[in-house]
Enzyme design. Structure first.
Site, PDB file in Angstrom:
ATOM      1  N   TRP A  11       0.827  -1.215   0.000  1.00 34.18           N
ATOM      2  CA  TRP A  11       0.000   0.000   0.000  1.00 34.18           C
ATOM      3  C   TRP A  11       0.858   1.260   0.000  1.00 34.18           C
ATOM      4  O   TRP A  11       1.881   1.325   0.671  1.00 34.18           O
ATOM      5  CB  TRP A  11      -0.868   0.004   1.259  1.00 34.18           C
ATOM      6  CG  TRP A  11      -1.412   1.345   1.598  1.00 34.18           C
ATOM      7  CD1 TRP A  11      -0.813   2.307   2.372  1.00 34.18           C
ATOM      8  CD2 TRP A  11      -2.658   1.890   1.165  1.00 34.18           C
ATOM      9  NE1 TRP A  11      -1.623   3.413   2.450  1.00 34.18           N
ATOM     10  CE2 TRP A  11      -2.766   3.182   1.723  1.00 34.18           C
ATOM     11  CE3 TRP A  11      -3.701   1.408   0.372  1.00 34.18           C
ATOM     12  CZ2 TRP A  11      -3.867   4.011   1.502  1.00 34.18           C
ATOM     13  CZ3 TRP A  11      -4.805   2.226   0.160  1.00 34.18           C
ATOM     14  CH2 TRP A  11      -4.883   3.508   0.721  1.00 34.18           C
ATOM     15  N   ASP A  58       0.387   9.156   0.926  1.00 37.62           N
ATOM     16  CA  ASP A  58       1.102  10.423   0.716  1.00 37.62           C
ATOM     17  C   ASP A  58       2.569  10.324   0.267  1.00 37.62           C
ATOM     18  O   ASP A  58       3.329   9.510   0.795  1.00 37.62           O
ATOM     19  CB  ASP A  58       1.155  11.224   2.017  1.00 37.62           C
ATOM     20  CG  ASP A  58      -0.143  11.236   2.773  1.00 37.62           C
ATOM     21  OD1 ASP A  58      -1.135  10.702   2.286  1.00 37.62           O
ATOM     22  OD2 ASP A  58      -0.139  11.807   3.876  1.00 37.62           O
ATOM     23  N   GLN A 116       4.226   7.204   2.201  1.00 32.84           N
ATOM     24  CA  GLN A 116       3.510   6.419   3.207  1.00 32.84           C
ATOM     25  C   GLN A 116       3.344   5.012   2.652  1.00 32.84           C
ATOM     26  O   GLN A 116       2.760   4.827   1.577  1.00 32.84           O
ATOM     27  CB  GLN A 116       2.144   7.055   3.492  1.00 32.84           C
ATOM     28  CG  GLN A 116       2.222   8.283   4.364  1.00 32.84           C
ATOM     29  CD  GLN A 116       2.650   7.941   5.776  1.00 32.84           C
ATOM     30  OE1 GLN A 116       1.856   7.519   6.575  1.00 32.84           O
ATOM     31  NE2 GLN A 116       3.939   8.114   6.076  1.00 32.84           N
ATOM     32  N   TRP A 166      -4.108   0.235   3.944  1.00 29.74           N
ATOM     33  CA  TRP A 166      -3.429   1.125   4.887  1.00 29.74           C
ATOM     34  C   TRP A 166      -3.096   0.401   6.185  1.00 29.74           C
ATOM     35  O   TRP A 166      -3.921  -0.344   6.710  1.00 29.74           O
ATOM     36  CB  TRP A 166      -4.322   2.337   5.173  1.00 29.74           C
ATOM     37  CG  TRP A 166      -3.628   3.403   5.951  1.00 29.74           C
ATOM     38  CD1 TRP A 166      -2.913   4.441   5.445  1.00 29.74           C
ATOM     39  CD2 TRP A 166      -3.559   3.517   7.374  1.00 29.74           C
ATOM     40  NE1 TRP A 166      -2.400   5.208   6.472  1.00 29.74           N
ATOM     41  CE2 TRP A 166      -2.787   4.659   7.663  1.00 29.74           C
ATOM     42  CE3 TRP A 166      -4.061   2.780   8.439  1.00 29.74           C
ATOM     43  CZ2 TRP A 166      -2.505   5.083   8.961  1.00 29.74           C
ATOM     44  CZ3 TRP A 166      -3.782   3.200   9.740  1.00 29.74           C
ATOM     45  CH2 TRP A 166      -3.022   4.337   9.985  1.00 29.74           C
ATOM     46  N   PHE A 188       4.341   8.428  10.135  1.00 21.89           N
ATOM     47  CA  PHE A 188       3.420   9.190   9.292  1.00 21.89           C
ATOM     48  C   PHE A 188       4.181  10.173   8.403  1.00 21.89           C
ATOM     49  O   PHE A 188       5.411  10.203   8.386  1.00 21.89           O
ATOM     50  CB  PHE A 188       2.413   9.941  10.185  1.00 21.89           C
ATOM     51  CG  PHE A 188       1.164   9.150  10.521  1.00 21.89           C
ATOM     52  CD1 PHE A 188       1.082   7.782  10.291  1.00 21.89           C
ATOM     53  CD2 PHE A 188       0.057   9.791  11.065  1.00 21.89           C
ATOM     54  CE1 PHE A 188      -0.077   7.070  10.606  1.00 21.89           C
ATOM     55  CE2 PHE A 188      -1.102   9.095  11.381  1.00 21.89           C
ATOM     56  CZ  PHE A 188      -1.174   7.734  11.153  1.00 21.89           C
ATOM     57  N   SER A 189       3.415  11.008   7.718  1.00 25.36           N
ATOM     58  CA  SER A 189       3.988  11.885   6.690  1.00 25.36           C
ATOM     59  C   SER A 189       4.918  12.958   7.241  1.00 25.36           C
ATOM     60  O   SER A 189       4.842  13.321   8.410  1.00 25.36           O
ATOM     61  CB  SER A 189       2.855  12.542   5.912  1.00 25.36           C
ATOM     62  OG  SER A 189       2.204  11.545   5.149  1.00 25.36           O
ATOM     63  N   GLU A 248      -4.258  18.683   6.782  1.00 29.01           N
ATOM     64  CA  GLU A 248      -3.195  17.679   6.753  1.00 29.01           C
ATOM     65  C   GLU A 248      -2.117  18.134   5.764  1.00 29.01           C
ATOM     66  O   GLU A 248      -2.357  18.966   4.904  1.00 29.01           O
ATOM     67  CB  GLU A 248      -3.730  16.315   6.290  1.00 29.01           C
ATOM     68  CG  GLU A 248      -4.848  15.770   7.160  1.00 29.01           C
ATOM     69  CD  GLU A 248      -5.284  14.358   6.786  1.00 29.01           C
ATOM     70  OE1 GLU A 248      -5.554  13.580   7.700  1.00 29.01           O
ATOM     71  OE2 GLU A 248      -5.356  14.028   5.590  1.00 29.01           O
TER      72      GLU A 248
HETATM   73  C1  FRU Z   1      -2.936  12.178   4.808  1.00 25.52           C
HETATM   74  C2  FRU Z   1      -2.605  11.443   6.089  1.00 25.52           C
HETATM   75  C3  FRU Z   1      -1.605  12.228   6.898  1.00 25.52           C
HETATM   76  C4  FRU Z   1      -0.948  11.180   7.734  1.00 25.52           C
HETATM   77  C5  FRU Z   1      -0.913  10.015   6.791  1.00 25.52           C
HETATM   78  C6  FRU Z   1      -1.036   8.689   7.444  1.00 25.52           C
HETATM   79  O1  FRU Z   1      -3.364  11.386   3.779  1.00 25.52           O
HETATM   80  O2  FRU Z   1      -3.784  11.222   6.829  1.00 25.52           O
HETATM   81  O3  FRU Z   1      -2.159  13.295   7.632  1.00 25.52           O
HETATM   82  O4  FRU Z   1       0.325  11.559   8.160  1.00 25.52           O
HETATM   83  O5  FRU Z   1      -1.975  10.191   5.875  1.00 25.52           O
HETATM   84  O6  FRU Z   1      -0.789   7.653   6.546  1.00 25.52           O
END
Ligand code: FRU
Length: 503
Positions: free
Chosen positions: A19, A22, A38, A46, A78-79, A195
């Site tokens: 998967w 971002d 990600q 996810w 995360f991102s 985000e």
């Molecule tokens: C955006 C998001 C970010 C987060 C990430 C988690 O698509 O929700 O805010 O860091 O995806 O995978």
């Protein structure tokens, strides 16, 4: 390749397996563009978030590398973003790559962390003092740090999404961060769950004496076509606070499709500002019809500012490197369109991959455009609706539009504020729709359309990116014909070209 799946794109970046969402840590160094993302290495939905890694010399051909940052006891990775530490601010050596990401877990919440690389981004060592930043008010949604060098203050700055705001911090050593201000509450589309920020400075209409700051804000959910999309705010920055030029109620969109999200820019690219979108939507990202992997990036885009009717907007055009995908071009005669005109078949690259260019002059027509069709009777309608003043991409009959056989969708659970909650659904079709953009962003009598077609996506750039529109489509056979039509008056289609695309 051996693990080819039917909908794997011909020329868009995808993970080989697993998967992706971002784009993360986008940075250019020593001739390489680093695309971290990600990534779930263990499956095609996810979860287990890592930073996957691909590199490219030209933004088009990507080499897949091992995941660069793995999940740990602080939680998901995360991102976030990366910078080249030119002045050795952090002490890991001149030109070390420093990555900033959010660690996310139920236990620790969302906290900002740092890692460094001294082997050109192949491997990272996590800073032993992590986290480097926690929310001063216990905020639950506090993530996606973007770090940039702010020349006037000779300091590093960080912008972090903090629920309905973006927060600014600055630092001299990249480890200690001081809070400056926040911006956003009530701005743009509502409810504004922010985000993946970016913060960039660009010349207006190419004039380097007229610079403006732009805050890129990815918003989920609640966007005009449902789910997630990318907004931006134009304004000024004094080193402490961002002031937006517009009223709170104004929303400006970086892309008018439904599959453009978490878009952020490369750092260290000099005068160019290049953004990479994730080409999906949280409403159905986990339910698209692939198995071994999921999601692609949309084409990298070059960003610039233009003025229209006294307002400043941001254009997003496919990077010029995409011309390297052209493996041949068919030029077609100009068309004096009276009612209908069909080009069947068009010569495309493998699996229907092509770029269509044309200039459309609607004249007195109410509606002018074309259906991009295949042999199965599936089509995508792309047209100018002159009465409404819109360019429209309609995918209601594009092929597979009912993603619900896969049984799930991702929603924002307002009660727990989990914006990736997975639900089993009976029937909610968030996919079959048309998306549109206002033609008032363009100048004119004629419209230049530059359209990129791949195995499961269509990206339209009108007039050099004044309008960008990105949508997924899942035709059961490649599109291979163009059926032009006009209603209510004659129209002209000129400079029609079909470029065959492949890597
Ligand atoms: C955006 C998001 C970010 C987060 C990430 C988690 O698509 O929700 O805010 O860091 O995806 O995978």
């Amino acid at each position: 390749t051996t693990n080819r799946e039917y909908y794997r794109p011909v020329y868009h970046h995808t993970p080989l397996y697993g998967w992706m969402n971002d784009a993360n840590g986008l940075v250019y160094k020593d001739g390489e563009y680093h695309l971290y993302f990600q990534y779930n290495p263990y499956g095609s939905k996810w979860g287990n978030m890592h930073w996957g890694h691909s590199v490219s010399k030209d933004l088009i051909h990507w080499e897949h590398l091992a995941p660069a940052i793995a999940r740990d006891t602080l939680g998901h990775i995360f991102s976030g973003s990366s910078v080249v530490d030119h002045n050795n601010s952090a002490g890991y050596g001149k030109d070390a790559l420093i990555a900033f990401y959010t660690s996310a877990s139920d236990e620790h919440g969302q906290i900002q962390c740092m890692a460094y690389s001294t082997d050109n981004g192949r491997t990272y060592t996590k800073y032993e003092g992590n986290p480097i930043l926690t929310p001063f008010d216990g905020l639950k949604d506090f993530r996606d740090p973007k770090v940039f060098w702010y020349e006037p203050a000779q300091k590093w700055y960080m912008i972090v999404s903090a629920d309905k705001n973006m927060r600014f911090y600055n630092s001299t050593d990249l480890k200690h961060w001081e809070y400056l201000s926040q911006f956003g509450e009530g701005y743009g589309v509502q409810p504004n769950q922010f985000e993946c920020p970016d913060f960039i400075q660009l010349p207006v209409d190419g004039d380097k004496n007229h610079m403006k700051w732009v805050m890129i804000v990815n918003v989920n959910p609640g966007c005009p076509f449902g789910g997630s999309a990318t907004e931006y705010f134009v304004g000024d920055f004094d080193g402490k606070e961002f002031k937006c030029d517009n009223d709170k109620s104004v929303s400006k969109w970086l892309d008018f499709g439904k599959d453009h999200y978490a878009t952020v820019c490369f750092s260290n690219t000099g005068d160019r500002t290049i953004a990479v979108p994730w080409m999906s939507n949280w409403q159905y990202a986990n339910a698209t019809p692939t198995r071994q992997y999921r999601s692609a990036n949309a084409l990298p885009r070059e960003l610039s500012l233009y003025t229209k009717d006294g307002e400043i907007y941001m254009a997003a055009n496919a990077v010029k490197e995409t011309q390297g995908l052209r493996k041949g071009t068919t030029e077609l005669n100009n068309i004096d369109l009276k009612d209908e005109y069909t080009v069947n078949p068009i010569t495309t690259g493998p699996e229907g991959a092509c770029e269509l260019e044309m200039d459309i002059t609607p004249g007195k027509a109410d509606t002018v455009g074309f259906a991009l069709c295949n042999d199965k009777g599936e089509k995508v309608d792309i047209y100018l609706d002159m009465k409404a003043g819109r360019v429209v991409m309609d995918r209601t009959q594009s092929g597979i539009t009912d993603l619900t056989p896969y049984g799930e969708m991702t929603v924002h659970d307002k009660e727990t504020d989990d914006h990736r909650k997975t639900l089993s659904v009976n029937y909610v079709n968030d996919f079959a729709l048309g998306t549109w953009a206002p033609l008032s962003l363009c100048n004119g009598k004629s419209y230049h359309l530059d359209i990129f077609v791949d195995k499961c996506s269509i990206e339209i750039f009108v007039d050099g990116g004044r309008i960008a529109m990105t949508n997924l489509v899942f035709p059961t056979a490649p599109y291979n014909a163009l059926r032009f039509y006009t209603r209510g008056g004659e129209a002209q289609v000129e400079n029609l070209k079909v470029h065959q695309l492949s890597l």
